[in-house]
Design an enzyme around this catalytic site. Structure first.
Site, PDB file in Angstrom:
ATOM      1  N   ASN A 195       0.873  -1.239   0.028  1.00 51.03           N
ATOM      2  CA  ASN A 195      -0.095  -0.029  -0.053  1.00 51.03           C
ATOM      3  C   ASN A 195       0.934   1.144  -0.101  1.00 51.03           C
ATOM      4  O   ASN A 195       0.609   2.179   0.621  1.00 51.03           O
ATOM      5  CB  ASN A 195      -1.073  -0.020   1.291  1.00 51.03           C
ATOM      6  N   PHE A 247       4.670   0.797  11.570  1.00 55.33           N
ATOM      7  CA  PHE A 247       3.547   1.417  10.806  1.00 55.33           C
ATOM      8  C   PHE A 247       2.923   0.354  10.117  1.00 55.33           C
ATOM      9  O   PHE A 247       1.812   0.610   9.760  1.00 55.33           O
ATOM     10  CB  PHE A 247       3.983   2.370   9.947  1.00 55.33           C
ATOM     11  N   SER A 299      -4.483   4.185  16.582  1.00 53.86           N
ATOM     12  CA  SER A 299      -5.471   5.135  16.026  1.00 53.86           C
ATOM     13  C   SER A 299      -6.656   5.403  17.174  1.00 53.86           C
ATOM     14  O   SER A 299      -7.038   4.789  17.822  1.00 53.86           O
ATOM     15  CB  SER A 299      -6.131   4.347  14.826  1.00 53.86           C
ATOM     16  N   TYR A 350     -10.838  -3.516  11.140  1.00 54.67           N
ATOM     17  CA  TYR A 350      -9.777  -2.623  11.099  1.00 54.67           C
ATOM     18  C   TYR A 350      -9.670  -1.884  12.604  1.00 54.67           C
ATOM     19  O   TYR A 350      -8.391  -2.214  13.214  1.00 54.67           O
ATOM     20  CB  TYR A 350      -9.805  -1.428  10.261  1.00 54.67           C
ATOM     21  N   LYS A 368      -6.497  -2.767  15.621  1.00 53.56           N
ATOM     22  CA  LYS A 368      -5.834  -1.920  16.696  1.00 53.56           C
ATOM     23  C   LYS A 368      -6.115  -2.120  18.157  1.00 53.56           C
ATOM     24  O   LYS A 368      -5.104  -2.017  18.912  1.00 53.56           O
ATOM     25  CB  LYS A 368      -6.117  -0.468  16.175  1.00 53.56           C
ATOM     26  N   ASN A 409      -6.861  12.637  12.952  1.00 53.17           N
ATOM     27  CA  ASN A 409      -6.913  12.426  11.486  1.00 53.17           C
ATOM     28  C   ASN A 409      -5.982  13.060  10.816  1.00 53.17           C
ATOM     29  O   ASN A 409      -5.798  14.318  10.666  1.00 53.17           O
ATOM     30  CB  ASN A 409      -8.363  13.289  11.254  1.00 53.17           C
ATOM     31  N   ASN A 437     -11.265   8.689   2.655  1.00 55.64           N
ATOM     32  CA  ASN A 437     -10.789   9.840   3.659  1.00 55.64           C
ATOM     33  C   ASN A 437     -11.019  11.209   2.811  1.00 55.64           C
ATOM     34  O   ASN A 437     -11.012  11.364   1.736  1.00 55.64           O
ATOM     35  CB  ASN A 437      -9.426   9.719   4.066  1.00 55.64           C
ATOM     36  N   LEU A 438     -11.465  12.287   3.785  1.00 56.29           N
ATOM     37  CA  LEU A 438     -12.067  13.669   3.304  1.00 56.29           C
ATOM     38  C   LEU A 438     -10.958  14.236   2.575  1.00 56.29           C
ATOM     39  O   LEU A 438     -10.949  14.581   1.373  1.00 56.29           O
ATOM     40  CB  LEU A 438     -12.475  14.242   4.525  1.00 56.29           C
ATOM     41  N   ARG A 495     -22.924   9.310   6.270  1.00 54.90           N
ATOM     42  CA  ARG A 495     -21.977   7.899   5.998  1.00 54.90           C
ATOM     43  C   ARG A 495     -22.385   7.030   7.320  1.00 54.90           C
ATOM     44  O   ARG A 495     -22.125   7.374   8.279  1.00 54.90           O
ATOM     45  CB  ARG A 495     -20.632   8.171   5.650  1.00 54.90           C
ATOM     46  N   PRO A 496     -22.804   5.887   7.161  1.00 54.21           N
ATOM     47  CA  PRO A 496     -23.224   5.049   8.271  1.00 54.21           C
ATOM     48  C   PRO A 496     -21.839   5.011   9.247  1.00 54.21           C
ATOM     49  O   PRO A 496     -20.723   4.627   8.765  1.00 54.21           O
ATOM     50  CB  PRO A 496     -23.365   3.620   7.785  1.00 54.21           C
ATOM     51  N   GLY A 497     -21.986   5.021  10.370  1.00 53.83           N
ATOM     52  CA  GLY A 497     -20.971   4.734  11.326  1.00 53.83           C
ATOM     53  C   GLY A 497     -20.323   5.825  11.733  1.00 53.83           C
ATOM     54  O   GLY A 497     -19.411   5.770  12.727  1.00 53.83           O
TER      55      GLY A 497
HETATM   56  C1  WQD Z   1     -13.852  12.748   8.057  1.00 52.61           C
HETATM   57  C2  WQD Z   1     -15.132  13.232   8.005  1.00 52.61           C
HETATM   58  C3  WQD Z   1     -16.794  12.032   6.957  1.00 52.61           C
HETATM   59  C4  WQD Z   1     -15.267  11.860   3.234  1.00 52.61           C
HETATM   60  C5  WQD Z   1     -10.858   7.757   9.433  1.00 52.61           C
HETATM   61  C6  WQD Z   1     -10.948   6.262   9.985  1.00 52.61           C
HETATM   62  C7  WQD Z   1     -10.128   6.267  11.115  1.00 52.61           C
HETATM   63  C8  WQD Z   1      -8.730   6.982  10.695  1.00 52.61           C
HETATM   64  C9  WQD Z   1      -8.820   8.194  10.277  1.00 52.61           C
HETATM   65  C10 WQD Z   1      -7.185   5.021  10.387  1.00 52.61           C
HETATM   66  C11 WQD Z   1     -16.238  12.566   8.475  1.00 52.61           C
HETATM   67  C12 WQD Z   1     -16.396  13.463   6.142  1.00 52.61           C
HETATM   68  C13 WQD Z   1     -15.261  11.886   4.240  1.00 52.61           C
HETATM   69  C14 WQD Z   1     -15.955  12.526   1.971  1.00 52.61           C
HETATM   70  C15 WQD Z   1     -17.210  13.484   3.567  1.00 52.61           C
HETATM   71  N1  WQD Z   1      -7.945   6.133   9.701  1.00 52.61           N
HETATM   72  N2  WQD Z   1     -16.233  12.998   4.627  1.00 52.61           N
HETATM   73  N3  WQD Z   1     -16.926  13.189   2.446  1.00 52.61           N
HETATM   74  O1  WQD Z   1     -14.017   8.574   9.271  1.00 52.61           O
HETATM   75  O2  WQD Z   1     -12.835  10.372  10.841  1.00 52.61           O
HETATM   76  O3  WQD Z   1     -11.516   8.506  10.409  1.00 52.61           O
HETATM   77  O4  WQD Z   1      -9.497   8.335   8.858  1.00 52.61           O
HETATM   78  O5  WQD Z   1      -6.459   5.043  11.585  1.00 52.61           O
HETATM   79  O6  WQD Z   1      -9.774   5.050  11.533  1.00 52.61           O
HETATM   80  O7  WQD Z   1     -12.067   5.921  10.486  1.00 52.61           O
HETATM   81  O8  WQD Z   1     -11.941  10.225   8.486  1.00 52.61           O
HETATM   82  O9  WQD Z   1     -11.592  11.497   6.451  1.00 52.61           O
HETATM   83  O10 WQD Z   1     -12.913   9.307   6.371  1.00 52.61           O
HETATM   84  O11 WQD Z   1     -13.987  11.364   7.428  1.00 52.61           O
HETATM   85  O12 WQD Z   1     -18.033  14.334   4.039  1.00 52.61           O
HETATM   86  O13 WQD Z   1     -15.776  12.070   0.842  1.00 52.61           O
HETATM   87  O14 WQD Z   1     -15.371  13.926   6.576  1.00 52.61           O
HETATM   88  O15 WQD Z   1     -18.402  11.926   6.975  1.00 52.61           O
HETATM   89  O16 WQD Z   1     -17.282  13.233   8.780  1.00 52.61           O
HETATM   90  P1  WQD Z   1     -12.704   9.427   9.844  1.00 52.61           P
HETATM   91  P2  WQD Z   1     -12.369  10.592   7.209  1.00 52.61           P
END
Ligand code: WQD
Length: 340
Positions: free
Chosen positions: A35, A80, A124, A150, A154, A180, A200-201, A293-295
């Site tokens: 990866n 890592f 994490s 996942y 951890k 994050n 991720n965002l 997004r669920p969860g």
């Molecule tokens: C952040 C916010 C989304 C994408 C994840 C993993 C966690 C860790 C960090 C490894 C949320 C919103 C996202 C998009 C959006 N990784 N979003 N549109 O979920 O806080 O954490 O990454 O350890 O394990 O769960 O990060 O960047 O996915 O989301 O609106 O296209 O951005 O709903 O509110 P998250 P994320």
């Protein structure tokens, strides 16, 4: 110190190599490039002026790990290497348990056989599950839970290392809980390069901005937060890298197994991050609001005081810097480390 960095070609691993070189450490990277890209290590060399020693292999390959730990005397391991995509872990649980848990068990066993017990582990904030708002900002003694395979890996690995340290006081283990991580090295030479469509965002935003994706969807604006979008603790990847160097400096003096939050302590909403990014690029992003997004938790951010007390570390780069640096990386490398 002579440091073994497993997964050192990855996003956080490569930035940590640059910071560790800058602090005078020697580095060997152990990576299977499942990866990550070898090009990331070329960029480390261009930035740091030094190339990490590279050994290619899997953490679960006992013979290879045994030979690696016998090849030179390491002072510490920064671990890592591991799969880290939440969604993928739901569809491939066995692969996550095998790679992340069984692989780390092999590494831990070979470390103790080699008399090496200084471990800095990439944990994490996902181990906090869906935090109760009354527990925010999150301290390290907040309740822990797993939301997906996942996160379960951890959580299990933290529990395994806590038990090993309780049984053998020679272990010095720091469990670094990242919130994050976003952004990129200020040179624009290194950054986040996820395979496929980003979950991720921030990488999703940067790929929209560079034209690889058509539009950002904001997953819900009806959360119980000031602007209705989710709040997270974004941390610049270079601050995170420096947090690992601070951990290296302290691990030998911290017996046992200690969890440490690596976050800014500031909650930033999705809408705020998007606004900061649009300021960085000087134009609006194509975006729309979609369903939740669920969860997803409404809010999650760290109490980083233990990191300051124990490691003498805190973040120093703000949201605007995260966005500027993320954009510089993506605009200079529209296809990440893959050639154009
Ligand atoms: C952040 C916010 C989304 C994408 C994840 C993993 C966690 C860790 C960090 C490894 C949320 C919103 C996202 C998009 C959006 N990784 N979003 N549109 O979920 O806080 O954490 O990454 O350890 O394990 O769960 O990060 O960047 O996915 O989301 O609106 O296209 O951005 O709903 O509110 P998250 P994320």
């Amino acid at each position: 110190m002579n440091v073994l960095v497993t997964g050192g070609a990855g996003y956080i691993g490569s930035h940590t190599c640059v910071a560790a070189f800058a602090a005078g450490h020697e580095i060997t990277v152990y990576d299977n490039f499942s990866n990550s890209s070898p090009e990331a290590l070329e960029r480390v060399a261009r930035i740091a002026g030094k190339r990490p020693r590279l050994v290619e292999g899997d953490i679960g390959d006992r013979a290879a790990v045994h030979a690696l730990l016998a090849s030179e005397k390491f002072d510490a391991v920064i671990h890592f290497a591991g799969f880290k995509a939440v969604g993928e872990s739901v569809s491939k649980p066995w692969e996550y348990y095998n790679n992340n848990v069984s692989g780390t068990l092999v590494l831990l066993d070979e470390m103790r056989r080699a008399g090496l017990r200084n471990m800095i582990f990439s944990s994490s904030a996902t181990v906090y599950g869906n935090p109760d708002p009354k527990n925010l900002p999150l301290r390290e003694d907040a309740p822990l839970s797993a939301l997906n395979p996942y996160g379960q890996t951890k959580l299990w690995l933290e529990e395994i290392m806590r038990a090993m340290a309780a049984a053998d006081p020679a272990w010095h283990i720091l469990l670094l809980r990242y919130f994050n991580p976003v952004g990129a090295h200020e040179s624009g030479l290194m950054g986040e390069d996820p395979a496929g469509i980003p979950n991720n965002l921030m990488p999703y935003i940067t790929q929209v901005a560079v034209g690889r994706l058509p539009m950002l969807t904001i997953f819900g604006d009806d959360y119980p937060t000031p602007d209705g979008t989710c709040i997270r603790d974004y941390i610049h990847v270079c601050d995170l890298a420096e947090g690992h160097v601070a951990a290296l400096d302290k691990v030998a003096s911290l017996p046992g197994c200690t969890a440490v939050n690596l976050g800014s302590g500031n909650g930033i909403s999705v809408a705020q991050l998007v606004a900061s990014f649009e300021k960085a690029i000087g134009r609006p992003l194509p975006r729309k609001v979609g369903p939740r997004r669920p969860g997803d938790a409404a809010a999650c951010w760290a109490d980083p005081s233990r990191a300051l007390e124990l490691l003498g570390w805190k973040t120093r780069r703000d949201c605007d810097a995260m966005c500027r640096d993320a954009w510089r990386w993506q605009s200079m490398n529209p296809n990440g480390y893959r050639k154009a």
